[in-house]
Write an enzyme that holds these catalytic residues in place. Structure first.
Site, short mmCIF file in Angstrom:
data_model
loop_
_atom_site.label_atom_id
_atom_site.label_comp_id
_atom_site.label_asym_id
_atom_site.label_seq_id
_atom_site.Cartn_x
_atom_site.Cartn_y
_atom_site.Cartn_z
N ALA A 43 0.84 -1.21 0.00
CA ALA A 43 0.00 0.00 0.00
C ALA A 43 0.87 1.25 0.00
O ALA A 43 0.60 2.22 -0.73
CB ALA A 43 -0.93 -0.01 1.21
N TYR A 44 1.92 1.24 0.80
CA TYR A 44 2.85 2.39 0.84
C TYR A 44 3.46 2.62 -0.55
O TYR A 44 3.49 3.75 -1.05
CB TYR A 44 3.94 2.13 1.86
CG TYR A 44 4.99 3.22 1.95
CD1 TYR A 44 4.85 4.26 2.86
CD2 TYR A 44 6.11 3.19 1.13
CE1 TYR A 44 5.80 5.26 2.95
CE2 TYR A 44 7.07 4.20 1.19
CZ TYR A 44 6.91 5.22 2.11
OH TYR A 44 7.86 6.21 2.18
#
Length: 364
Positions: free
Chosen positions: A248-249
């Site tokens: 996600a990052y």
């Protein structure tokens, strides 16, 4: 005993935990030689000429399909015509600088370096207590009238508006707005094992937060005669390489370059010539965020080989940011601390000479 061979190391580069894949454009001829290449993987071969990287003297020859001589690479973007109105903007230093997420890590290091260069700085983070503590410490070093601070949650538009009002009240204008606030929730898990709350925090902080801050910064700067510059900070995944355990990052950081280009296009369409949006790439920085993921053999290898302390990175980035603003550059820029060439050279130095082994974390 080292178990990484040359081919294995080059393969591992594809999964570098930060944006270090070579992405070199506008290379120009130098006295040492020349290379013409847009994107791809550089091959490194030891030769007689010596350069110094990471404290180790090492000769490097760059090649692709055929051998060329030793080269010295420098980025030389094409010069563009700058409108006269932009040339006349009042942009003399000291600059007023706002940095989100600046009570620790690279954000705090940037704030300190701008202050050392004589600028005025606004620090902010979600924690009012941390903000006040940092403001107190920095004012003791640099003076009461040069350091300001306000708590701000970049996920909340009203909080950002309050920050903007604070800046206008206390400083009058802002020259440089750096969107540094970012998080991976300090957890390294596969996406399937991640909590809903953690995913939401990452996306809201890293993507929504940058969008809301850019919108507010543009609103302030377009109405200033002196205009302003916005810098979005990238991170792991920005180059499109995979970021396992923090997918996600990586996805949020990959979106930044496209978002910056879109904003710049919108500014052009709206004939807003006094605001420019840029990207900054700090590389791997030994912050709590990075070190919280140093629990695998591969992570330890790359942290030791490629990472640098926050103050080292800040000393590189700040002069370049100040130069961009001082010269009223009207074209968007992408300033990188850790280039692909530098990364591969340091990896090669490690494999050949064990350079930087166990520099930050024990690998055995």
């Amino acid at each position: 005993m080292e178990v990484f061979g040359m081919s294995a190391a080059m393969a591992m580069v594809g999964s570098l935990p930060l944006a270090v894949r070579p992405h070199v454009t506008g290379l120009r001829r130098t006295v040492a030689g020349a290379v013409s290449m847009r994107d791809g993987i550089w091959g490194c071969q030891p030769v007689g000429r010596v350069q110094e990287w990471g404290g180790v003297e090492l000769g490097v020859r760059i090649s692709r399909s055929r051998s060329v001589g030793p080269v010295s690479c420098s980025v030389a973007p094409a010069k563009e015509d700058v409108p006269e109105a932009a040339r006349q903007r009042a942009s003399a230093s000291p600059f007023n600088v706002l940095i989100t997420g600046s009570t620790k890590g690279i954000g705090l290091a940037l704030a300190e370096e701008f202050l050392r260069n004589g600028d005025n700085v606004v620090v902010c983070s979600r924690s009012e207590e941390r903000v006040q503590n940092v403001v107190r410490e920095l004012r003791s070093q640099f003076g009461e009238q040069r350091v300001w601070g306000k708590d701000c949650d970049v996920r909340d538009a009203k909080s950002i508006q309050a920050l903007a009002d604070y800046v206008k009240t206390n400083l009058g204008y802002i020259d440089i707005w750096i969107n540094n606030a970012g998080t991976n929730a300090y957890k390294y898990n596969s996406l399937v094992d991640s909590d809903d709350a953690d995913i939401m925090e990452i996306v809201e902080t890293n993507t929504l937060g940058v969008m809301l801050c850019c919108r507010q910064a543009i609103r302030i700067m377009r109405d200033q005669r002196r205009g302003g510059h916005i810098f979005n900070m990238d991170g792991a995944g920005a180059d499109g390489n995979p970021t396992p355990r923090f997918a996600a990052y990586g996805a949020t950081k990959r979106s930044l370059a496209q978002f910056t280009k879109s904003l710049q296009a919108e500014l052009k369409q709206s004939n807003i010539q006094n605001v420019v949006v840029h990207n900054l790439s700090p590389g791997m920085v030994t912050t709590d965020l990075l070190m919280s993921g140093s629990d695998t053999r591969q992570a330890k290898f790359f942290i030791n080989v490629l990472a640098e302390p926050a103050d080292t990175v800040a000393k590189f980035l700040v002069p370049r940011v100040r130069k961009i603003v001082a010269e009223n550059k009207n074209n968007s820029t992408y300033t990188r601390f850790l280039t692909g060439f530098k990364a591969y050279t340091q990896i090669l130095a490690r494999l050949l000479f064990k350079a930087r082994k166990d520099r930050y974390v024990p690998e055995e």
